[in-house]
Design a protein around this motif. Structure first.
Motif, PDB file in Angstrom:
ATOM      1  N   ALA A   4      47.120   9.542  39.036  1.00  0.00           N
ATOM      2  CA  ALA A   4      46.392  10.808  39.048  1.00  0.00           C
ATOM      3  C   ALA A   4      45.726  10.994  40.394  1.00  0.00           C
ATOM      4  O   ALA A   4      45.513  10.039  41.149  1.00  0.00           O
ATOM      5  CB  ALA A   4      45.347  10.816  37.944  1.00  0.00           C
ATOM      6  N   LEU A   5      45.380  12.242  40.673  1.00  0.00           N
ATOM      7  CA  LEU A   5      44.622  12.597  41.860  1.00  0.00           C
ATOM      8  C   LEU A   5      43.294  13.166  41.385  1.00  0.00           C
ATOM      9  O   LEU A   5      43.275  14.109  40.593  1.00  0.00           O
ATOM     10  CB  LEU A   5      45.375  13.639  42.688  1.00  0.00           C
ATOM     11  CG  LEU A   5      44.614  14.266  43.858  1.00  0.00           C
ATOM     12  CD1 LEU A   5      44.299  13.214  44.922  1.00  0.00           C
ATOM     13  CD2 LEU A   5      45.404  15.411  44.454  1.00  0.00           C
ATOM     14  N   GLY A   6      42.196  12.582  41.833  1.00  0.00           N
ATOM     15  CA  GLY A   6      40.875  13.065  41.472  1.00  0.00           C
ATOM     16  C   GLY A   6      40.162  13.598  42.702  1.00  0.00           C
ATOM     17  O   GLY A   6      40.352  13.077  43.805  1.00  0.00           O
ATOM     18  N   ALA A  26      32.845   2.277  38.997  1.00  0.00           N
ATOM     19  CA  ALA A  26      33.059   2.531  37.576  1.00  0.00           C
ATOM     20  C   ALA A  26      34.494   2.283  37.131  1.00  0.00           C
ATOM     21  O   ALA A  26      34.726   2.006  35.954  1.00  0.00           O
ATOM     22  CB  ALA A  26      32.663   3.967  37.243  1.00  0.00           C
ATOM     23  N   ALA A  27      35.443   2.407  38.022  1.00  0.00           N
ATOM     24  CA  ALA A  27      36.849   2.300  37.624  1.00  0.00           C
ATOM     25  C   ALA A  27      37.683   1.717  38.757  1.00  0.00           C
ATOM     26  O   ALA A  27      37.258   1.695  39.905  1.00  0.00           O
ATOM     27  CB  ALA A  27      37.377   3.677  37.239  1.00  0.00           C
ATOM     28  N   GLN A  58      39.882   9.608  35.794  1.00  0.00           N
ATOM     29  CA  GLN A  58      38.994  10.474  35.013  1.00  0.00           C
ATOM     30  C   GLN A  58      37.629   9.820  34.819  1.00  0.00           C
ATOM     31  O   GLN A  58      36.590  10.451  35.011  1.00  0.00           O
ATOM     32  CB  GLN A  58      39.617  10.784  33.643  1.00  0.00           C
ATOM     33  CG  GLN A  58      38.790  11.752  32.815  1.00  0.00           C
ATOM     34  CD  GLN A  58      38.725  13.132  33.441  1.00  0.00           C
ATOM     35  OE1 GLN A  58      39.761  13.752  33.670  1.00  0.00           O
ATOM     36  NE2 GLN A  58      37.534  13.624  33.717  1.00  0.00           N
ATOM     37  N   SER A  59      37.629   8.545  34.491  1.00  0.00           N
ATOM     38  CA  SER A  59      36.380   7.809  34.307  1.00  0.00           C
ATOM     39  C   SER A  59      35.593   7.721  35.609  1.00  0.00           C
ATOM     40  O   SER A  59      34.373   7.918  35.637  1.00  0.00           O
ATOM     41  CB  SER A  59      36.697   6.408  33.781  1.00  0.00           C
ATOM     42  OG  SER A  59      35.538   5.643  33.688  1.00  0.00           O
ATOM     43  N   GLY A  60      36.273   7.436  36.705  1.00  0.00           N
ATOM     44  CA  GLY A  60      35.621   7.331  38.006  1.00  0.00           C
ATOM     45  C   GLY A  60      35.040   8.653  38.475  1.00  0.00           C
ATOM     46  O   GLY A  60      33.912   8.708  38.979  1.00  0.00           O
ATOM     47  N   HIS A  77      34.755  19.545  40.594  1.00  0.00           N
ATOM     48  CA  HIS A  77      35.471  18.278  40.426  1.00  0.00           C
ATOM     49  C   HIS A  77      36.684  18.534  39.558  1.00  0.00           C
ATOM     50  O   HIS A  77      36.688  19.441  38.725  1.00  0.00           O
ATOM     51  CB  HIS A  77      34.567  17.194  39.816  1.00  0.00           C
ATOM     52  CG  HIS A  77      33.997  17.554  38.481  1.00  0.00           C
ATOM     53  ND1 HIS A  77      34.594  17.213  37.296  1.00  0.00           N
ATOM     54  CD2 HIS A  77      32.892  18.256  38.152  1.00  0.00           C
ATOM     55  CE1 HIS A  77      33.873  17.665  36.296  1.00  0.00           C
ATOM     56  NE2 HIS A  77      32.828  18.315  36.786  1.00  0.00           N
ATOM     57  N   ARG A  78      37.727  17.761  39.780  1.00  0.00           N
ATOM     58  CA  ARG A  78      38.974  17.984  39.056  1.00  0.00           C
ATOM     59  C   ARG A  78      39.806  16.705  39.093  1.00  0.00           C
ATOM     60  O   ARG A  78      39.801  15.976  40.078  1.00  0.00           O
ATOM     61  CB  ARG A  78      39.774  19.113  39.701  1.00  0.00           C
ATOM     62  CG  ARG A  78      41.072  19.462  39.060  1.00  0.00           C
ATOM     63  CD  ARG A  78      40.968  20.144  37.726  1.00  0.00           C
ATOM     64  NE  ARG A  78      40.116  21.320  37.841  1.00  0.00           N
ATOM     65  CZ  ARG A  78      39.463  21.843  36.818  1.00  0.00           C
ATOM     66  NH1 ARG A  78      39.553  21.318  35.625  1.00  0.00           N
ATOM     67  NH2 ARG A  78      38.710  22.909  36.968  1.00  0.00           N
ATOM     68  N   VAL A  79      40.538  16.478  38.018  1.00  0.00           N
ATOM     69  CA  VAL A  79      41.516  15.396  37.954  1.00  0.00           C
ATOM     70  C   VAL A  79      42.864  16.023  37.639  1.00  0.00           C
ATOM     71  O   VAL A  79      42.984  16.799  36.690  1.00  0.00           O
ATOM     72  CB  VAL A  79      41.145  14.351  36.881  1.00  0.00           C
ATOM     73  CG1 VAL A  79      42.254  13.318  36.733  1.00  0.00           C
ATOM     74  CG2 VAL A  79      39.830  13.673  37.224  1.00  0.00           C
TER      75      VAL A  79
END
Length: 118
Positions: A4-6, A26-27, A58-60, A77-79
């Motif tokens: 994924a791209l966050g 966190a991740a 997503q968690s990060g 913010h977006r994932v």
């Protein structure tokens, strides 16, 4: 790309770095870049980009947003789960072009400025 791209867009360097620190702690994700934009209203925004597995990103991002909102303001913010390969290629290519075109000025105390290629 199977991950994924966050992205987190924050106002100011302090908020952005707080977000990066919290997200990476966190991740199991990696920060792959950032982009500074001058002129979002009267502020400077910094967007940071992360990659990793979908759930980890997503968690990060959630942790980064929560931490950044304590010290400043988060605009967006977006994932994006499993983005197309062209998205990452173009994102990285734009940053590489910007870095290659920058020139650094060196001052010589005994003479005129000299241009150094970076």
């Amino acid at each position: 790309m199977s991950g994924a791209l966050g992205m987190i867009e924050a106002i100011g360097l302090t908020s952005a770095m707080t977000a990066v620190d919290a997200a990476c702690k966190a991740a199991d994700i990696q920060m792959v870049g950032y982009e500074k934009v001058i002129g979002a209203g009267a502020a400077i925004t910094i967007t940071v980009y992360f990659t990793g597995e979908v759930a980890a990103v997503q968690s990060g991002v959630d942790a980064g947003v929560k931490a950044a909102e304590v010290s400043g303001r988060v605009l967006a913010h977006r994932v994006i789960p499993r983005p197309d390969e062209d998205v990452m290629k173009k994102l990285i290519a734009v940053k590489a072009v910007k870095k290659e075109t920058k020139k650094t000025r060196l001052k010589d105390p005994k003479g005129p400025e000299k241009e150094a290629k970076s």
